[in-house]
Motif scaffolding. Structure first.
Motif, short mmCIF file in Angstrom:
data_model
loop_
_atom_site.label_atom_id
_atom_site.label_comp_id
_atom_site.label_asym_id
_atom_site.label_seq_id
_atom_site.Cartn_x
_atom_site.Cartn_y
_atom_site.Cartn_z
N THR A 1 0.85 -1.19 0.00
CA THR A 1 0.00 0.00 0.00
C THR A 1 0.89 1.24 0.00
O THR A 1 1.89 1.30 0.72
CB THR A 1 -0.92 0.01 1.23
OG1 THR A 1 -1.76 -1.14 1.21
CG2 THR A 1 -1.80 1.26 1.25
N TYR A 2 0.48 2.22 -0.81
CA TYR A 2 1.17 3.52 -0.84
C TYR A 2 0.24 4.57 -0.23
O TYR A 2 -0.99 4.49 -0.35
CB TYR A 2 1.56 3.90 -2.26
CG TYR A 2 2.60 2.98 -2.86
CD1 TYR A 2 3.96 3.27 -2.74
CD2 TYR A 2 2.23 1.82 -3.53
CE1 TYR A 2 4.92 2.43 -3.28
CE2 TYR A 2 3.19 0.96 -4.06
CZ TYR A 2 4.54 1.27 -3.93
OH TYR A 2 5.49 0.42 -4.45
N VAL A 3 0.83 5.57 0.42
CA VAL A 3 0.05 6.58 1.13
C VAL A 3 -0.90 7.31 0.20
O VAL A 3 -2.03 7.65 0.58
CB VAL A 3 1.00 7.57 1.84
CG1 VAL A 3 0.23 8.74 2.42
CG2 VAL A 3 1.78 6.86 2.93
N SER A 4 -0.50 7.54 -1.04
CA SER A 4 -1.35 8.22 -2.02
C SER A 4 -0.84 7.88 -3.41
O SER A 4 0.30 7.39 -3.57
CB SER A 4 -1.34 9.73 -1.79
OG SER A 4 -0.09 10.29 -2.14
N PRO A 5 -1.61 8.15 -4.46
CA PRO A 5 -1.11 7.94 -5.83
C PRO A 5 0.14 8.76 -6.12
O PRO A 5 1.00 8.34 -6.88
CB PRO A 5 -2.28 8.37 -6.70
CG PRO A 5 -3.48 8.27 -5.84
CD PRO A 5 -3.01 8.57 -4.45
N CYS A 6 0.24 9.91 -5.46
CA CYS A 6 1.41 10.75 -5.67
C CYS A 6 2.66 10.07 -5.14
O CYS A 6 3.71 10.06 -5.79
CB CYS A 6 1.20 12.11 -5.01
SG CYS A 6 2.58 13.26 -5.21
N PHE A 7 2.57 9.48 -3.94
CA PHE A 7 3.73 8.81 -3.36
C PHE A 7 4.05 7.50 -4.09
O PHE A 7 5.14 6.96 -3.90
CB PHE A 7 3.50 8.54 -1.87
CG PHE A 7 3.70 9.75 -1.01
CD1 PHE A 7 4.96 10.25 -0.77
CD2 PHE A 7 2.62 10.42 -0.46
CE1 PHE A 7 5.15 11.37 0.01
CE2 PHE A 7 2.79 11.54 0.32
CZ PHE A 7 4.06 12.03 0.56
N ALA A 8 3.11 7.01 -4.87
CA ALA A 8 3.42 5.86 -5.72
C ALA A 8 4.07 6.29 -7.03
O ALA A 8 4.49 5.45 -7.82
CB ALA A 8 2.14 5.06 -6.01
N GLY A 9 4.11 7.60 -7.26
CA GLY A 9 4.74 8.14 -8.47
C GLY A 9 3.89 7.98 -9.71
O GLY A 9 4.43 7.97 -10.83
N CYS A 10 2.55 7.88 -9.55
CA CYS A 10 1.67 7.67 -10.70
C CYS A 10 1.52 8.97 -11.50
O CYS A 10 1.43 10.06 -10.93
CB CYS A 10 0.31 7.18 -10.24
SG CYS A 10 0.39 5.65 -9.26
N ASN A 11 1.45 8.85 -12.84
CA ASN A 11 1.35 10.04 -13.68
C ASN A 11 0.10 10.07 -14.56
O ASN A 11 -0.06 10.98 -15.37
CB ASN A 11 2.59 10.17 -14.56
CG ASN A 11 2.85 8.91 -15.36
OD1 ASN A 11 1.93 8.19 -15.75
ND2 ASN A 11 4.13 8.63 -15.61
N SER A 12 -0.80 9.08 -14.42
CA SER A 12 -2.03 9.10 -15.21
C SER A 12 -3.12 8.34 -14.47
O SER A 12 -2.84 7.50 -13.60
CB SER A 12 -1.81 8.48 -16.59
OG SER A 12 -1.49 7.10 -16.47
N THR A 13 -4.38 8.67 -14.81
CA THR A 13 -5.53 8.04 -14.16
C THR A 13 -6.52 7.56 -15.21
O THR A 13 -6.58 8.09 -16.33
CB THR A 13 -6.25 9.04 -13.23
OG1 THR A 13 -6.73 10.14 -14.01
CG2 THR A 13 -5.32 9.54 -12.14
N LYS A 14 -7.32 6.56 -14.82
CA LYS A 14 -8.40 6.05 -15.65
C LYS A 14 -9.60 5.74 -14.76
O LYS A 14 -9.45 5.37 -13.60
CB LYS A 14 -7.97 4.78 -16.39
CG LYS A 14 -6.92 4.98 -17.46
CD LYS A 14 -6.61 3.66 -18.17
CE LYS A 14 -5.54 3.86 -19.23
NZ LYS A 14 -5.20 2.59 -19.92
N GLY A 15 -10.79 5.87 -15.32
CA GLY A 15 -12.00 5.54 -14.58
C GLY A 15 -12.51 6.69 -13.75
O GLY A 15 -12.01 7.83 -13.83
N PHE A 16 -13.53 6.38 -12.93
CA PHE A 16 -14.22 7.40 -12.14
C PHE A 16 -14.68 6.79 -10.82
O PHE A 16 -15.09 5.62 -10.77
CB PHE A 16 -15.40 7.96 -12.92
CG PHE A 16 -16.22 8.97 -12.16
CD1 PHE A 16 -15.73 10.25 -11.94
CD2 PHE A 16 -17.46 8.64 -11.65
CE1 PHE A 16 -16.47 11.18 -11.23
CE2 PHE A 16 -18.21 9.56 -10.94
CZ PHE A 16 -17.72 10.84 -10.74
N GLY A 17 -14.65 7.58 -9.76
CA GLY A 17 -15.15 7.13 -8.46
C GLY A 17 -14.32 5.98 -7.91
O GLY A 17 -13.09 5.96 -7.98
N LYS A 18 -15.05 4.97 -7.33
CA LYS A 18 -14.36 3.84 -6.72
C LYS A 18 -13.61 3.00 -7.74
O LYS A 18 -12.72 2.22 -7.37
CB LYS A 18 -15.36 2.96 -5.96
CG LYS A 18 -16.09 3.64 -4.82
CD LYS A 18 -17.02 2.67 -4.12
CE LYS A 18 -17.80 3.33 -3.01
NZ LYS A 18 -18.80 4.28 -3.52
#
Length: 715
Positions: free
Chosen positions: A504-521
């Motif tokens: 588990t990572y504290v947030s998507p930012c701390f996981a180093g993620c640079n893109s998202t897909k989908g909505f809500g849950k």
């Protein structure tokens, strides 16, 4: 036919109210004189029987009091079930929510002693009714902050990446150098000092305090009223039944808490599809306010019947028998002949207190209960939170399973404890032994708790190092790593995401993620540098919202814990009524109500008030990650060190109970010494005592003869 001439024994004079059921001469004459009138009356016999059956009696009072016990225990258990919900909604630490919880005891102790002593001298049913009304009012007040606060806004990087922090600003990537400055900008609606959080929790505290003031009238006045008006052999059974009904209340209270925890706090005002959190998330807040309205309404209904009950409620529809009094006159009842005034009652208060506090047996019993009560307050208050943190259960599941497993076990145990007292007709020593054996046996059943533990969740930077990160050492690096250093993530954010099924990572930012897909849950994150650096074979593994699930065996341990807890509660509850009887029978008969009030007062001052506060502070010391309030500042804890939490929770409660059992054993020893002393002193009693005993037996015999004549005439 009833036998009424029971002798007064010396043990009964010392250890409790004399087991007498004797009618006064006035009552006998009055009832016997009614027989010819009934014979000559032209009134329909069925109508006479109907009136007698419908006449108020002690059993009617017990029925009404049982509903009040049910309602007060339901509202109290619902309050316990909403501890974590209130903590998250107002963004306060466990120590502060502990103050809210103990405010009930604060309100109770303000009036308990005065009500216990002075209330017993007046119309007790109406005083109990007024207290029930205050309970209802306080319970409803606790729900009012919801209607004055704005919508619940939980911290979420996922929402920021979709909608932005300000207005409709779009942030294209969770990992963005500009994100830190964006999050720190001023949020509309946050005034100066807003980081201190909302003070609306004070209203919840005041409502809970008012609830405690109302509850102070119920137990001391209700129990003493039953013990004064019911037959001695039935009093313990009735009290056991009351406690049984009271334990059924938490079954509904925790079930109500489970239902409300499933509903989102702002249900009906938000689009549920837009939520990015689930019930298992540490940011989820259920409809905590709804249950207080339901419980308050039920409390209000149970307060109404008391206003229609008379001051005295004999068990069989006739006046309760008392000691014979040759000087009494039918036209001048003894209870009205020497009725003390308010000043006389006040003058006797301090001497009564002195007699109670100089009673060595009562004081040992009181000290034992203080330590045991501290342990049980910790268990009752923080068990739902313990289940959430240790076993990864949602608040709804934890409350529901506590209600359907533990509460029936406690209810059956208390019911059988009353039957044991009635069946074996235990004296004070017998009751103390049963209570001690049941308490220790129930405690021994809890020893396997220490083996039923789960591991901390693997949270990168908090409980485990970042995989593939050789530049920064754990734990000095905290949540920062070389893979997310360029993202400039806000360290006070908490929006966990799960990667590789166990990290588990504290947030998507701390996981180093640079893109998202989908909505809500259903939102997923991609291009996460910290995940890719861990050596995953997949080119671009999806990172999902929420913490990773616990290991499978953790759920099995949770159900084993529930089973053992139910057995432990059942065994311990077998001694509940015997232990309570010690409070009544260890003092003089006229001090019964005062002793119950003092016991409840001391338990609240030294147990009910400090235990949630000091243990809440200990829980806060185990926090690994604090949340952030809407306007800044530290909020509620999002993640604990569950190993430290477990040893504090189990170790503290067990130690306090062991100390209490030690003092309880000392109390049993004191009872034995008193009984032996009474047996040795009986042959050498002075002539006056022997004559008084013979005179009492003579009066009892006369009452029995008169009563038998009356019963024969009625038959």
């Amino acid at each position: 036919m009833r036998i009424l001439n029971q002798p007064v024994l010396p043990n009964e004079l010392v250890f409790g109210p004399p087991a007498l059921d004797i009618m006064t001469a006035e009552d006998i004459l009055q009832n016997v004189s009614e027989v010819p009138a009934m014979a000559n009356s032209k009134e329909d016999p069925e109508s006479t029987v109907r009136k007698k059956c419908c006449a108020p009696n002690i059993k009617m009072f017990i029925g009404v009091l049982a509903m009040t016990y049910f309602s007060k225990s339901m509202s109290g258990s619902y309050m316990k079930s909403t501890i974590t919900q209130i903590e998250r909604r107002f963004e306060i630490p466990s120590s502060t929510v502990g103050i809210i919880d103990c405010s009930f005891e604060m309100g109770n102790l303000l009036v308990i002693t005065v009500v216990s002593y002075f209330g017993a001298k007046f119309h007790r049913p109406k005083i109990i009714g007024a207290g029930s009304f205050l309970m209802a009012l306080g319970t409803m007040i606790m729900a009012t902050p919801h209607f004055f606060m704005g919508r619940y806004k939980y911290e979420s990087m996922a929402q920021s990446s979709q909608e932005g922090v300000l207005g409709n600003m779009s942030i294209g990537s969770p990992c963005s150098p500009s994100l830190e400055n964006t999050v720190k900008q001023h949020i509309p609606g946050c005034e100066r000092g807003g980081e201190e959080g909302s003070p609306m929790w004070i209203i919840v505290l005041l409502g809970n305090m008012l609830r405690g003031i109302g509850e102070a009238t119920i137990t001391p006045l209700g129990v003493s009223f039953i013990d004064d008006n019911a037959r001695p052999e039935n009093a313990a059974f009735y009290i056991g039944c009351l406690h049984t009904i009271a334990v059924i209340g938490p079954l509904f209270g925790y079930s109500l808490g489970s239902l409300c925890a499933r509903l989102y706090v702002d249900i009906g005002f938000v689009n549920m599809d837009s939520l990015t959190i689930t019930m298992q998330d540490s940011r989820w807040v259920g409809a905590w306010w709804l249950g207080f309205l339901v419980a308050g309404s039920f409390n209000l209904l149970t307060s109404l019947p008391y206003w229609f009950l008379p001051r005295e409620l004999p068990e069989d529809g006739t006046l309760k028998p008392q000691l014979c009094n040759d000087q009494s006159h039918p036209s001048n009842p003894p209870m009205h002949q020497h009725k003390p005034g308010i000043l006389q009652i006040a003058k006797e208060f301090l001497p009564s207190l002195k007699r109670t506090f100089t009673n060595k047996l009562f004081m040992l019993y009181l000290v034992a209960n203080v330590f045991m009560f501290n342990g049980f307050v910790i268990i009752i208050t923080y068990t739902p939170k313990y289940f959430e943190q240790q076993y990864g259960q949602s608040a709804s599941t934890a409350n529901f399973l506590i209600g359907i497993t533990c509460m029936p076990a406690v209810s059956l145990g208390i019911f059988f404890s009353g039957i044991i007292m009635k069946r074996f007709k235990l004296d004070l020593l017998g009751a103390a032994k049963v209570g001690f054996v049941a308490s220790v046996s129930g405690f021994l059943c809890t020893m396997p708790y220490f083996l039923l533990s789960c591991k901390n969740a693997n949270v990168a930077g908090l409980t485990t190092p970042y995989l593939g990160d050789d530049n920064l050492a754990f734990p000095a690096s905290g949540v920062l790593s070389s893979c997310n250093a360029a993202c400039r993530c806000p360290e006070d954010q908490w929006d966990p995401v799960c990667a590789l099924k166990d990290i588990t990572y504290v947030s998507p930012c701390f996981a180093g993620c640079n893109s998202t897909k989908g909505f809500g849950k259903n939102m997923t994150f991609h291009g996460c540098k910290c995940v890719l650096s861990a050596g995953e074979r997949a080119e671009d593994p999806a990172v999902t919202l929420g913490q990773c699930p616990r290991e499978e065996k953790c759920s099995k341990m949770f159900y084993i814990y529930l089973g053992i807890q139910s057995l432990s509660f059942f065994i311990f509850s077998l001694g509940s009524t015997p232990l309570f009887i010690i409070c009544l029978r260890s003092v003089e008969p006229e001090l019964k109500s005062l002793s119950v009030g003092i016991c409840m007062l001391v338990l609240r001052v030294l147990g009910g008030i400090p235990a949630p506060i000091y243990f809440g502070a200990l829980i806060d010391s185990t926090c690994l990650k604090w949340g952030r309030r809407k306007c800044g500042g530290r909020g509620a804890c999002r993640m604990y060190s569950i190993q430290t939490f477990r040893f504090l929770f189990l170790g503290m409660s067990s130690s306090l109970r062991l100390i209490g059992y030690t003092f309880l054993w000392m109390a049993i020893t004191q009872i034995k010494k008193r009984m032996e002393q009474q047996k040795n002193e009986l042959p050498s009693n002075d002539l006056e005592l022997q004559l008084s005993l013979k005179e009492s037996q003579k009066h009892n015999s006369n009452c029995s003869v008169n009563t038998e004549d009356k019963d024969t005439a009625l038959e």
